[in-house]
Design an enzyme around this catalytic site. Structure first.
Site, PDB file in Angstrom:
ATOM      1  N   VAL A  60       0.811  -1.233   0.000  1.00  0.00           N
ATOM      2  CA  VAL A  60       0.000   0.000   0.000  1.00  0.00           C
ATOM      3  C   VAL A  60       0.843   1.282   0.000  1.00  0.00           C
ATOM      4  CG1 VAL A  60      -2.129  -0.926   1.004  1.00  0.00           C
ATOM      5  CG2 VAL A  60      -0.258  -0.194   2.523  1.00  0.00           C
ATOM      6  N   ASN A  86      -6.908   0.864   6.345  1.00  0.00           N
ATOM      7  CA  ASN A  86      -6.681   0.072   7.559  1.00  0.00           C
ATOM      8  C   ASN A  86      -5.275  -0.512   7.654  1.00  0.00           C
ATOM      9  OD1 ASN A  86      -7.514  -2.047   9.765  1.00  0.00           O
ATOM     10  ND2 ASN A  86      -6.738  -3.239   8.029  1.00  0.00           N
ATOM     11  N   SER A 138      -5.007   5.025  16.003  1.00  0.00           N
ATOM     12  CA  SER A 138      -4.775   4.217  17.208  1.00  0.00           C
ATOM     13  C   SER A 138      -4.805   5.163  18.408  1.00  0.00           C
ATOM     14  CB  SER A 138      -3.410   3.544  17.137  1.00  0.00           C
ATOM     15  OG  SER A 138      -3.029   3.082  18.412  1.00  0.00           O
ATOM     16  N   TYR A 151       5.428   4.502  15.140  1.00  0.00           N
ATOM     17  CA  TYR A 151       4.034   4.067  15.009  1.00  0.00           C
ATOM     18  C   TYR A 151       3.071   5.158  15.489  1.00  0.00           C
ATOM     19  CZ  TYR A 151      -0.136   1.132  15.627  1.00  0.00           C
ATOM     20  OH  TYR A 151      -1.409   0.609  15.565  1.00  0.00           O
ATOM     21  N   ALA A 153       3.627   8.341  15.867  1.00  0.00           N
ATOM     22  CA  ALA A 153       3.700   9.527  14.998  1.00  0.00           C
ATOM     23  C   ALA A 153       2.850   9.325  13.745  1.00  0.00           C
ATOM     24  CB  ALA A 153       5.151   9.822  14.617  1.00  0.00           C
ATOM     25  N   SER A 154       2.937   8.117  13.180  1.00  0.00           N
ATOM     26  CA  SER A 154       2.140   7.849  11.967  1.00  0.00           C
ATOM     27  C   SER A 154       0.650   7.905  12.284  1.00  0.00           C
ATOM     28  CB  SER A 154       2.511   6.483  11.368  1.00  0.00           C
ATOM     29  OG  SER A 154       2.040   5.413  12.166  1.00  0.00           O
ATOM     30  N   LYS A 155       0.260   7.383  13.451  1.00  0.00           N
ATOM     31  CA  LYS A 155      -1.160   7.319  13.797  1.00  0.00           C
ATOM     32  C   LYS A 155      -1.709   8.691  14.194  1.00  0.00           C
ATOM     33  CE  LYS A 155      -1.761   3.025  12.902  1.00  0.00           C
ATOM     34  NZ  LYS A 155      -2.672   2.631  11.808  1.00  0.00           N
ATOM     35  N   ILE A 184      -6.654  -4.396  20.623  1.00  0.00           N
ATOM     36  CA  ILE A 184      -7.548  -5.344  19.946  1.00  0.00           C
ATOM     37  C   ILE A 184      -6.773  -6.638  19.695  1.00  0.00           C
ATOM     38  CG2 ILE A 184      -9.050  -5.683  17.925  1.00  0.00           C
ATOM     39  CD1 ILE A 184      -9.764  -3.184  19.694  1.00  0.00           C
TER      40      ILE A 184
HETATM   41  P1  NAP Z   1      -2.574  -7.152  11.535  1.00  0.00           P
HETATM   42  O1  NAP Z   1      -3.363  -8.284  12.050  1.00  0.00           O
HETATM   43  O2  NAP Z   1      -1.086  -7.198  11.623  1.00  0.00           O
HETATM   44  O3  NAP Z   1      -3.016  -6.880  10.021  1.00  0.00           O
HETATM   45  C1  NAP Z   1      -2.418  -5.854   9.283  1.00  0.00           C
HETATM   46  C2  NAP Z   1      -2.993  -5.864   7.884  1.00  0.00           C
HETATM   47  O4  NAP Z   1      -2.302  -4.854   7.122  1.00  0.00           O
HETATM   48  C3  NAP Z   1      -2.797  -7.185   7.185  1.00  0.00           C
HETATM   49  O5  NAP Z   1      -3.893  -7.458   6.367  1.00  0.00           O
HETATM   50  C4  NAP Z   1      -1.556  -6.935   6.348  1.00  0.00           C
HETATM   51  O6  NAP Z   1      -1.594  -7.763   5.203  1.00  0.00           O
HETATM   52  C5  NAP Z   1      -1.748  -5.478   5.963  1.00  0.00           C
HETATM   53  N1  NAP Z   1      -0.485  -4.834   5.589  1.00  0.00           N
HETATM   54  C6  NAP Z   1       0.605  -4.625   6.366  1.00  0.00           C
HETATM   55  N2  NAP Z   1       1.566  -4.034   5.664  1.00  0.00           N
HETATM   56  C7  NAP Z   1       1.097  -3.895   4.395  1.00  0.00           C
HETATM   57  C8  NAP Z   1       1.638  -3.359   3.188  1.00  0.00           C
HETATM   58  N3  NAP Z   1       2.870  -2.850   3.129  1.00  0.00           N
HETATM   59  N4  NAP Z   1       0.875  -3.380   2.073  1.00  0.00           N
HETATM   60  C9  NAP Z   1      -0.373  -3.905   2.104  1.00  0.00           C
HETATM   61  N5  NAP Z   1      -0.943  -4.397   3.214  1.00  0.00           N
HETATM   62  C10 NAP Z   1      -0.219  -4.407   4.342  1.00  0.00           C
HETATM   63  O7  NAP Z   1      -2.985  -5.797  12.248  1.00  0.00           O
HETATM   64  P2  NAP Z   1      -4.365  -5.324  12.896  1.00  0.00           P
HETATM   65  O8  NAP Z   1      -4.202  -5.430  14.367  1.00  0.00           O
HETATM   66  O9  NAP Z   1      -5.511  -5.957  12.222  1.00  0.00           O
HETATM   67  O10 NAP Z   1      -4.284  -3.777  12.543  1.00  0.00           O
HETATM   68  C11 NAP Z   1      -5.082  -3.162  11.544  1.00  0.00           C
HETATM   69  C12 NAP Z   1      -4.991  -1.656  11.707  1.00  0.00           C
HETATM   70  O11 NAP Z   1      -5.481  -1.313  13.001  1.00  0.00           O
HETATM   71  C13 NAP Z   1      -3.565  -1.125  11.634  1.00  0.00           C
HETATM   72  O12 NAP Z   1      -3.548   0.117  10.979  1.00  0.00           O
HETATM   73  C14 NAP Z   1      -3.193  -0.952  13.092  1.00  0.00           C
HETATM   74  O13 NAP Z   1      -2.202   0.027  13.270  1.00  0.00           O
HETATM   75  C15 NAP Z   1      -4.521  -0.540  13.682  1.00  0.00           C
HETATM   76  N6  NAP Z   1      -4.624  -0.751  15.122  1.00  0.00           N
HETATM   77  C16 NAP Z   1      -4.570  -2.009  15.648  1.00  0.00           C
HETATM   78  C17 NAP Z   1      -4.672  -2.164  17.033  1.00  0.00           C
HETATM   79  C18 NAP Z   1      -4.641  -3.514  17.692  1.00  0.00           C
HETATM   80  O14 NAP Z   1      -4.667  -3.551  18.928  1.00  0.00           O
HETATM   81  N7  NAP Z   1      -4.589  -4.604  16.979  1.00  0.00           N
HETATM   82  C19 NAP Z   1      -4.804  -1.045  17.846  1.00  0.00           C
HETATM   83  C20 NAP Z   1      -4.854   0.207  17.274  1.00  0.00           C
HETATM   84  C21 NAP Z   1      -4.773   0.332  15.905  1.00  0.00           C
HETATM   85  P3  NAP Z   1      -0.318  -8.473   4.544  1.00  0.00           P
HETATM   86  O15 NAP Z   1       0.639  -8.843   5.634  1.00  0.00           O
HETATM   87  O16 NAP Z   1      -0.937  -9.611   3.828  1.00  0.00           O
HETATM   88  O17 NAP Z   1       0.238  -7.458   3.600  1.00  0.00           O
END
Ligand code: NAP
Length: 242
Positions: A60, A86, A138, A151, A153-155, A184
């Site tokens: 992405v 996302n 986040s 992380y 800073a990006s968020k 989560i």
């Molecule tokens: P995750 O399980 O690690 O999933 C991340 C997703 O992003 C995967 O589908 C991954 O797919 C994709 N991705 C990562 N790098 C990519 C790239 N360079 N190009 C295309 N796709 C990419 O993470 P998650 O916990 O579901 O997090 C989803 C979002 O929520 C993120 O933005 C995260 O910062 C945010 N968030 C999560 C939490 C939490 O507690 N889990 C809390 C706050 C915010 P591939 O690896 O197949 O590319």
């Protein structure tokens, strides 16, 4: 029938968002790097819901590729109602240990991707005079966190981007909001050690971690007409952590 593009849809929160939108009859454009995971999600969604799913195996943070994906999706579906930015990664380490490459990677995947997809999608949303963009931030983008300078800073930048773009596009009936999840249960948080998990748990009012569906529900609400007067906002979904 409506159409939505979701980045980072191969697992975790993005996958749950894809299911939520599929259950509500959206055609989908799903983006991630893991082609096998995307293929099986496409198969399951098209089998169980009467929708069409296009998958795009891509990074992405790739500007050109992002444009090609959005153009291809628009060509196939003729309309883009919703974009969910996302996709995201963490690369937690203290600042002194963070290399230039580490920093660039987190900023590019988490922030540049939001610029890429919002820019290319908004071209079509402006033409339609309708659209909804939802960016996944986040809580650490609001309160900060040791070991997560890149992380957080990006968020945090995603929040400023969201508020600015909402002001830019509001007069054209395009809404832009952010969702800021707390802790989560996904692969992203799975890798943290037990001590850190227990510490977070003690900080959460509801005394449990959130599920991907609980985030997807809020994203779906923001995309729906029920949220037609909400723009430029950050909705925290953290069980009372912040
Ligand atoms: P995750 O399980 O690690 O999933 C991340 C997703 O992003 C995967 O589908 C991954 O797919 C994709 N991705 C990562 N790098 C990519 C790239 N360079 N190009 C295309 N796709 C990419 O993470 P998650 O916990 O579901 O997090 C989803 C979002 O929520 C993120 O933005 C995260 O910062 C945010 N968030 C999560 C939490 C939490 O507690 N889990 C809390 C706050 C915010 P591939 O690896 O197949 O590319």
């Amino acid at each position: 029938m409506k159409n939505a593009i979701i980045t980072g849809a191969s697992r975790g929160i993005g996958k749950a968002i894809a299911y939520k939108f599929a259950q509500n009859s959206y055609n989908l454009g799903l983006i991630a790097r893991n082609e096998e995971a995307l293929r099986s999600i496409k198969q399951e969604l098209e089998k169980n819901y009467n929708i069409k799913v296009e998958i795009y195996c891509a990074d992405v943070s790739d500007y050109k590729k992002s444009e090609e994906i959005v153009d291809d999706f628009y060509k196939k579906f003729n309309r883009i109602d919703v974009l969910v930015n996302n996709a995201g990664i963490t690369d937690d380490k203290f600042l002194l240990r963070m290399t230039e490459q580490d920093w660039d990677n987190v900023i590019n995947v988490n922030l540049k991707s939001v610029f890429n997809f919002s820019k290319f999608v908004s071209k079509y949303m402006l033409k339609q005079k309708f659209g909804v963009i939802i960016n996944i931030s986040s809580v650490v983008g609001i309160i900060g966190n040791a070991g997560q300078t890149s992380y957080s800073a990006s968020k945090s930048a995603i929040i400023a981007f969201t508020k600015s773009l909402a002001k830019e596009l509001g007069s054209r009936n395009i809404r832009v909001n952010a969702v800021a999840p707390g802790f989560i249960l996904t692969d992203m948080t799975e890798k943290l050690n037990e001590d850190i998990k227990n510490y977070y748990l003690s900080q959460i009012a509801l005394r449990r971690f959130g599920s991907v569906e609980e985030v997807a529900n809020v994203v779906y609400f923001l995309a729906s007409d029920e949220a037609s007067y909400i723009t430029g906002q950050v909705i925290i979904v953290d069980g009372g952590m912040v």
